[in-house]
Each structure stands twice: as structure tokens, then as C-alpha cells.
Motif scaffolding. Structure first.
Motif, PDB file in Angstrom:
ATOM      1  N   THR A 254       0.768  -1.242  -0.085  1.00 38.94           N
ATOM      2  CA  THR A 254       0.130   0.175  -0.027  1.00 38.94           C
ATOM      3  C   THR A 254       0.751   1.184  -0.025  1.00 38.94           C
ATOM      4  N   TYR A 294      -0.936  10.660  13.249  1.00 40.27           N
ATOM      5  CA  TYR A 294      -0.914   9.344  13.770  1.00 40.27           C
ATOM      6  C   TYR A 294       0.284   9.384  14.671  1.00 40.27           C
ATOM      7  N   ASN A 315       3.479  -2.983   8.442  1.00 39.65           N
ATOM      8  CA  ASN A 315       2.135  -2.525   8.806  1.00 39.65           C
ATOM      9  C   ASN A 315       1.166  -3.374   9.376  1.00 39.65           C
ATOM     10  N   TRP A 317      -1.572  -2.501  11.459  1.00 41.27           N
ATOM     11  CA  TRP A 317      -2.686  -1.812  11.836  1.00 41.27           C
ATOM     12  C   TRP A 317      -3.766  -1.573  10.482  1.00 41.27           C
ATOM     13  N   ALA A 318      -3.508  -1.706   9.406  1.00 41.02           N
ATOM     14  CA  ALA A 318      -4.368  -1.685   8.569  1.00 41.02           C
ATOM     15  C   ALA A 318      -4.769  -3.194   8.051  1.00 41.02           C
ATOM     16  N   THR A 320      -5.860  -6.686   6.237  1.00 42.91           N
ATOM     17  CA  THR A 320      -5.022  -7.236   5.214  1.00 42.91           C
ATOM     18  C   THR A 320      -5.643  -7.174   3.669  1.00 42.91           C
ATOM     19  N   VAL A 322      -5.971  -4.415   2.300  1.00 43.72           N
ATOM     20  CA  VAL A 322      -5.570  -3.220   1.737  1.00 43.72           C
ATOM     21  C   VAL A 322      -4.344  -3.523   0.775  1.00 43.72           C
ATOM     22  N   VAL A 328      -3.231   3.942   1.259  1.00 47.11           N
ATOM     23  CA  VAL A 328      -3.895   4.499   2.296  1.00 47.11           C
ATOM     24  C   VAL A 328      -2.752   5.126   3.234  1.00 47.11           C
ATOM     25  N   SER A 329      -1.791   5.059   2.975  1.00 52.84           N
ATOM     26  CA  SER A 329      -0.472   5.699   3.806  1.00 52.84           C
ATOM     27  C   SER A 329      -0.469   7.116   3.611  1.00 52.84           C
ATOM     28  N   ARG A 336       2.753  -5.980   4.512  1.00 56.93           N
ATOM     29  CA  ARG A 336       1.942  -6.468   5.494  1.00 56.93           C
ATOM     30  C   ARG A 336       2.696  -7.139   6.385  1.00 56.93           C
TER      31      ARG A 336
END
Length: 393
Positions: A254, A294, A315, A317-318, A320, A322, A328-329, A336
Motif C-alpha cells: 500500500t 498518527y 504495517n 494496523w491496516a 489485510t 488493503v 492508504v498511507s 503486510r
């Protein structure tokens, strides 16, 4: 007055231990002329060091410089006519004590010896250069040699001439200044795997700005490891990792969201952290109250790509779903991962296979190209532009 009294008054013992006067040989300082003068202090580095005789010849000259509690000989040579000695390097060391011992024969065949000392100017201000990569490291093929100076450099050409970067096997390496405190070196294309690079800093006593002199005389070396170039396609949400030209894997990612897109262009890994804290306030992402948008205290597998704060990182917290699907960053590239960092996750897999100096190139993002001085972004300049950044014309 007796003859004995006359003789006593006509002769004397000189400071050099030779007998001189109307009835003796000339004093040693008359036979052997040394500059700077014996006992001189605060001698400037551009002062001439010279030993000479008006007639006869110099038999031997030995000059020793003491600097930082270490003594070393000063190379030099006596002229063909035997009248003059001068050092091979005309510039004097700073904050040093020089000792000169010379033996000469005058025009009448009489031998004299002279011993003198002087000390040089001690500057109040010094500059040093912080070198990347680290000494004796193994790096990726995209590594750029970068020197960050702790003071502004005004006399950039003099400093540039005092830094030498060489490679084995040989390749053309050119410098480029970014502002007045950073000097980078790179070849036209990425280094070949296995290349050994040497960085020689001969900055000691080089005047980088009026009254500000260099402090370092040091050599750094590093080795170029295997080639790994990873291409992040922000539109396709994938990263293709190639090792020595062969595709290792296509990893779902992402990238930066539409409001905070990821830079396009070639970026070089400069730092690798098993875990780090990321707070939006440190890179300008704040809410109406001035707090970071954040604040994640335990970001795993963090790989720095720019000095402004672009990372490729794990990452957890997003969702899976995504990865490989949407961006989205806040401008970073996310892979992941799990809380604490997992060895068998995409982020852990990539972290374990990466080196400082590896290249990560981002394409098809909605942001501009990363600036050449943002991290080690110099590969985004063409060779003509890069060479134009040298101060030595």
C-alpha cells in the motif's frame, strides 16, 4: 692591554655552540639560513619553509613535524647546486611543531650545524565531514558516497580536491555539491557487484572557509554486494523485487493515499530499523490541535528511503485486504506485517533480504519526483547534470 686580552675580546661562543668572531669561523646562523626564524610562533600554513646557504653547500637537512603527539619526517630535497632545501609539500601543517637540523660546508670548507624549531598557527575553528556509508561495510549497488560537513564550506573547490574516491575495478566517479555543506560522489550508473570503493579524506588543515580548517586525515573503504532493485508500482499496488536482474518476488503493497502520495523516483536505503516510532507531527502531518495525525510507537521493519521521512515499513494496523488493493498511507510504502514484526511476513521477508544502498524505485504515483538531495536521490539526475555540480571546473 695584553695580546691575551685582545684575543679574549675578539672571540665568543655562539648560541649554536660554534666559535665565531673576527678570528674564528662565522656563526652557524650566518652560514645556514632557516625560515621561518628559530623560535617563531603562530606561523601561518602558507609561510615558506626553506633552508639555504649563501655559498658552499648543504650536506644534509632533516625536518620533523610533531602533530597530535606524533612525529613524522617532512620529505624534501636539496637543490642541484646544493644551496637550498625545500619541502615537497609547500603547505605547513597547523597546530604543529617543526624541528630543523641542517649541516653545511661554507665556501672555505668549514662545516657548520644548525638546529631550529618553530610552531604553527592553532586555528580556533575546525570542520569535519561525516561519511556515508560506514567504513568496511557491504552495501547495495545504488550506494552514493555522501559527506555532510558540520560547517558551511565557502572554499568548495579546495575541499573537493582534498577528497578522493576510487574504485576497483576502476570506474569514473564524479562529485556533486548540494548546497554548502554536502558533497556526494557516484559513478554514472549503479556500481557493479563486487566493486571495492576507497574514500580518502585529506582534509587536515584545508581551509574550508575563512579561518575554518579541516581536521580529518582518514581513509574509508566499503564493498558493493549483490544487486537488488525493487520497483514499487503505486497504481498496481505491487513491488517487484529483482536480485541480480532476476525476479525474486512480487509483493503486495500500500502506498500513499491521494491526499498524501508517495514520491516517484529512485530512492536508496539509508537506514534499517527493526522497530521505530512514527509520529506524524515530526513530518508535518498534524490535526487542528497541532497533534500528529498518527503516532505509532512500534512500527516494525522500518527502512528509510528519504531524509524527509519516507519509509518502506511493516504495517500491522491496516486490514489485510488493503495490501495489493488500495493506497492508504501518509506517503510511505507499507508491507503486510504483524505487531512486533514477523519473520515470515512480506515486510520481514523484504527486510531480511535488504542492504543499505539497495535501490527502491517508485513509479505511477500521483506525487512529484523525489528531490536529488532528499536522502540519496542523486540517481534521479542525469550524468551531465550531476557533473555540473562539481566546484572544480
Amino acid at each position: 692591554m695584553t695580546w691575551a686580552g685582545l684575543l679574549t675580546g675578539a672571540a665568543g661562543c655562539t648560541a649554536d655552540g660554534t666559535v665565531g668572531g673576527a678570528f674564528g669561523p662565522p656563526a652557524a646562523e650566518e652560514v645556514i639560513r632557516v625560515s621561518p626564524d628559530d623560535g617563531s610562533k603562530d606561523v601561518r600554513p602558507d609561510s615558506a619553509l626553506r633552508v639555504r646557504v649563501p655559498d658552499g653547500r648543504l650536506e644534509s637537512v632533516e625536518v620533523v613535524v610533531e602533530q597530535d603527539a606524533r612525529e613524522s619526517p617532512v620529505p624534501g630535497r636539496i637543490s642541484a647546486d646544493g644551496l637550498t632545501w625545500e619541502p615537497d609539500d609547500a603547505r605547513l601543517a597547523l597546530a604543529a611543531k617543526y624541528t630543523v637540523d641542517a649541516v653545511a660546508v661554507d665556501g672555505d670548507g668549514r662545516r657548520s650545524a644548525r638546529h631550529t624549531t618553530f610552531t604553527t598557527f592553532v586555528p580556533e575553528e575546525r570542520f569535519i565531514g561525516y561519511v556515508a556509508p560506514e567504513d568496511r561495510s557491504t552495501v547495495g549497488t545504488g550506494m552514493i558516497v555522501s559527506l555532510e560537513f558540520n560547517r558551511k564550506i565557502v572554499r568548495r573547490a579546495a575541499v573537493e580536491r582534498a577528497v578522493r574516491v576510487t574504485a576497483r575495478p576502476a570506474v569514473e566517479i564524479r562529485p556533486h555539491w548540494f548546497g554548502d555543506s554536502r558533497l556526494d560522489f557516484r559513478p554514472e550508473r549503479y556500481w557493479k557487484p563486487g566493486t571495492e570503493v576507497t574514500v580518502d579524506l585529506d582534509l587536515r588543515d584545508v581551509e574550508g572557509a575563512p579561518g575554518v580548517y579541516g581536521l580529518q586525515h582518514r581513509t574509508f573503504t566499503f564493498t558493493v554486494g549483490r544487486s537488488q532493485v525493487s520497483v514499487v508500482d503505486a497504481s498496481a499496488h505491487t513491488m517487484r523485487v529483482r536480485r541480480d536482474g532476476e525476479l525474486l518476488a512480487t509483493v503486495p503493497i500500500t502506498a500513499g493515499a491521494r491526499r498524501t502520495p508517495t514520491y516517484n523516483g529512485k530512492m536508496v536505503i539509508t537506514e534499517m530499523l527493526e522497530v521505530t516510532r512514527m509520529n506524524g507531527a515530526t513530518v508535518g502531518f498534524t490535526d487542528d490541535d497541532g497533534k500528529g495525525e498518527y503516532d505509532i510507537p512500534d512500527v516494525p521493519h522500518a527502512i528509510r528511503l528519504t531524509s524527509s521521512g519516507t519509509f518502506l515499513h511493516g504495517n500491522y494496523w491496516a486490514g489485510t485486504d488493503v495490501f495489493g488493493d488500495s493506497n492508504v498511507s501518509h506517503g510511505c510504502v507499507g508491507l503486510r506485517d504483524v505487531k512486533g514484526g514477523g519473520a515470515d511476513t512480506p515486510a520481514g521477508w523484504f527486510f531480511d533480504r535488504s542492504l543499505i544502498g539497495d535501490v527502491v524505485e517508485v513509479v505511477n504515483s500521483e506525487d512529484e519526483e523525489v528531490a536529488p538531495d532528499n536522502g540519496l536521490g542523486g540517481w534521479n539526475m542525469n550524468w551531465k547534470e550531476w557533473k555540473a555540480g562539481s566546484a572544480v571546473k
